[in-house]
Design an enzyme around this catalytic site. Sequence first.
Site, short mmCIF file in Angstrom:
data_model
loop_
_atom_site.label_atom_id
_atom_site.label_comp_id
_atom_site.label_asym_id
_atom_site.label_seq_id
_atom_site.Cartn_x
_atom_site.Cartn_y
_atom_site.Cartn_z
N SER A 1 -19.07 31.14 16.79
CA SER A 1 -18.10 30.04 16.91
C SER A 1 -17.01 30.32 17.94
CB SER A 1 -17.49 29.76 15.55
OG SER A 1 -16.93 30.94 15.01
N GLU B 1 -2.44 21.54 13.06
CA GLU B 1 -2.21 22.76 12.30
C GLU B 1 -3.13 23.82 12.87
OE1 GLU B 1 -4.39 20.52 11.59
OE2 GLU B 1 -6.12 21.85 11.33
N LYS C 1 -13.75 24.82 18.76
CA LYS C 1 -12.68 23.87 18.42
C LYS C 1 -12.50 22.81 19.51
CE LYS C 1 -11.40 25.99 14.54
NZ LYS C 1 -11.55 25.38 13.20
C1 LIG Z 1 -13.64 31.16 16.22
C2 LIG Z 1 -13.48 30.43 14.93
N1 LIG Z 1 -14.54 30.28 14.13
C3 LIG Z 1 -14.44 29.64 12.96
C4 LIG Z 1 -13.24 29.13 12.50
C5 LIG Z 1 -13.20 28.47 11.17
O1 LIG Z 1 -13.18 27.09 11.24
P1 LIG Z 1 -14.43 26.20 10.88
O2 LIG Z 1 -14.97 26.71 9.58
O3 LIG Z 1 -13.88 24.84 10.77
O4 LIG Z 1 -15.43 26.31 11.95
C6 LIG Z 1 -12.10 29.25 13.31
C7 LIG Z 1 -10.82 28.69 12.88
O5 LIG Z 1 -9.78 28.94 13.39
C8 LIG Z 1 -12.24 29.92 14.57
O6 LIG Z 1 -11.19 30.08 15.37
#
Ligand SMILES: Cc1ncc(COP(=O)(O)O)c(C=O)c1O
Lengths: 257, 390
Positions: B379, B118, B96
């Site tokens: 992620s 948000e 993020k």
């Molecule tokens: C660690 C992590 N991965 C994935 C996501 C999902 O978001 P996005 O699909 O935009 O990557 C989030 C959302 O809060 C997250 O905190």
Amino acid sequence: MTMRFPEGRRLLVPYVTGGLTTDWTDYLLAYQDAGADAVEVGLPFSDPMLDGTTIQQAADRALTRGATTDAILADLTAVGDRLSIPVVVMTYANLVLHTGVAKLQEAGVAGLIVPDLPLEESGPLEQETAAAGIDLVLLAAPSTPDDRLQLICRRSRGFVYAVSVMGVTGERATVAPETTVLAHRLKNAAKGRLPVLIGFGVSTPGQAAVAGRAGDGVVVASALMRRVLDGATPADLSHDVAALRAALDDPIEHRAA
Amino acid sequence: MTVIATRYLREPAVGGRFGEFGGRFVPEALIPACAAVEEAFRDAWADAGFRHQLDMFRTRYAGRPTALTPAWNLSAELGITLLLKREDLAHTGSHKINNVLGQALLAQRMGKTRLIAETGAGQHGVATATAAALFGLRATVYMGERDIDRQALNVARMQLLGAEVVPVTAGSRTLKDATNEAMRQWVAAVDDSHFCLGSVAGPHPYPWMIREFQSVIGDEARRQVAAELPTGVPDVVVACVGGGSNAAGTFAGFADTTARLIGVEAAGGAAMTDGTPGVVHGSRSLVLQNADGQVAEAHSIAAGLDYPGVGPEHAHLGRSGRATYVTVSDDEVLAALHRLARAEGIICALESAHAVAWVLRAAGTDELPRGSTVLLTLSGRGDKDLGQLR
Ligand SMILES: Cc1ncc(COP(=O)(O)O)c(C=O)c1O
């Protein structure tokens, strides 16, 4: 049917959330009897991006009771014979796309307001509603530049909706200065071709008098819905709407209110 | 190859369209604000000075490039080559930060003094609070009451960083409602506030802009993978999908290759699998909704995937066949999280564990035959989820 308004008086369009109570169409009849020029019916949506707490709560309550778009439209069809003033439906793009214009037409809806459908996205719906004989009412905001106001006034049908504040629906203590500014800019842009109605935050007869004079009339929603949420009956609201009517018809007397 | 490349849109078409999806479905009051964000982004993205500044913060503050770690032990167990793109190692613990550094610099460039955001899992809220602290901006973060309970650690982090966390009590009290509330508040505060959206959703230019900010994941991974694999590109690229930003950023680096792109959603919140075309939070995309057009509540063990919509670019990539979207269950996710932790010493976020779960399920099947090479974006890290896991 498209919208036709009486000449020579300030227009009053009170709002009700469709399906809010079992007898919700009685509010429409009460509004009509109290001198409304049209009624606005909100189709409750789960994600009302432009609504404040009161309308959100009303939508929530309607959905929790099990109100559906189809049932609300059926209620409208049922009350159609007794309503002589136009019904304007307000709802969000997702519900309109989902429901389709034909169903609104069958229910006798005369106008449609879609607050999350700006000019750039409204083209297809403008054509569809025009073909169905429904007025697609476009909205303008204080942040709208003049050239866009011109376009909005050219493409809007029935009336043009002045979202009087930078904010969401909800009661406010006074009519904001930006409201009168927007109303004047819109009246210039509309050149008398269609009425300018002011909504968002018009809460009291005194405010209706001020806003109604700046534009051609008012839409009143949250103040009425708060009363319904608090348990007010159609007869109670008939009284409220009559007070708004009187304020619009005789603005001088009510201006101090 | 050419076919694949033309299906992938470097820049969305007029009006912010990815095929039939995208657009700008917002109140008239927000149109000038969206246009201003688009103009500022186009201007900044074409400005070498801005790129340089962003690169500097990415390197010296966020810790980029993030590592590419072979999952040595799992690879051996599964008979594949699994490479992990370590966004969990980025500052604040997730991808993020990539997006937020970009948007915060943009907000500053536009003369805004406050970020409105948000958050679901709290990771985007933490990233926003972090960038706000760094750049001297105020931050207001809207968060569903239910998520506040689930992600208490992240709430404390945001507050420590000086952000105001506002509980949202409407609707399902999760990310969907927090997003509505943030947009409502933006209408009233456009003069001094930038809406710092956290995923590739929302009105144009957000889905495109955020994908561009996140494409640093895919661009880095492409170079790192090329150095690692004899074939240069992996057979499969996989990432979890909530709104879809880490997946979109990862896919961007491989869109013009032969790699299969796989997005993994939560079985209880799978807009790509179970959604139908609709409009929510400012764009037309695939949305979980009931027969009446009401947006459904999504359910996932991972707060960050508990979202009934998906970014419009994914809807387009799915419809055009360039990417494939699959789902995994909460149980598979928990098992995957534990297995990765034990095998590799990496505790990933519940969101990321969705991608791992798919690899565990697919490895050795036709979907992912033995010998396959896989790039998987982790992620985020799992610290935030420990309260839930214990
Ligand atoms: C660690 C992590 N991965 C994935 C996501 C999902 O978001 P996005 O699909 O935009 O990557 C989030 C959302 O809060 C997250 O905190």
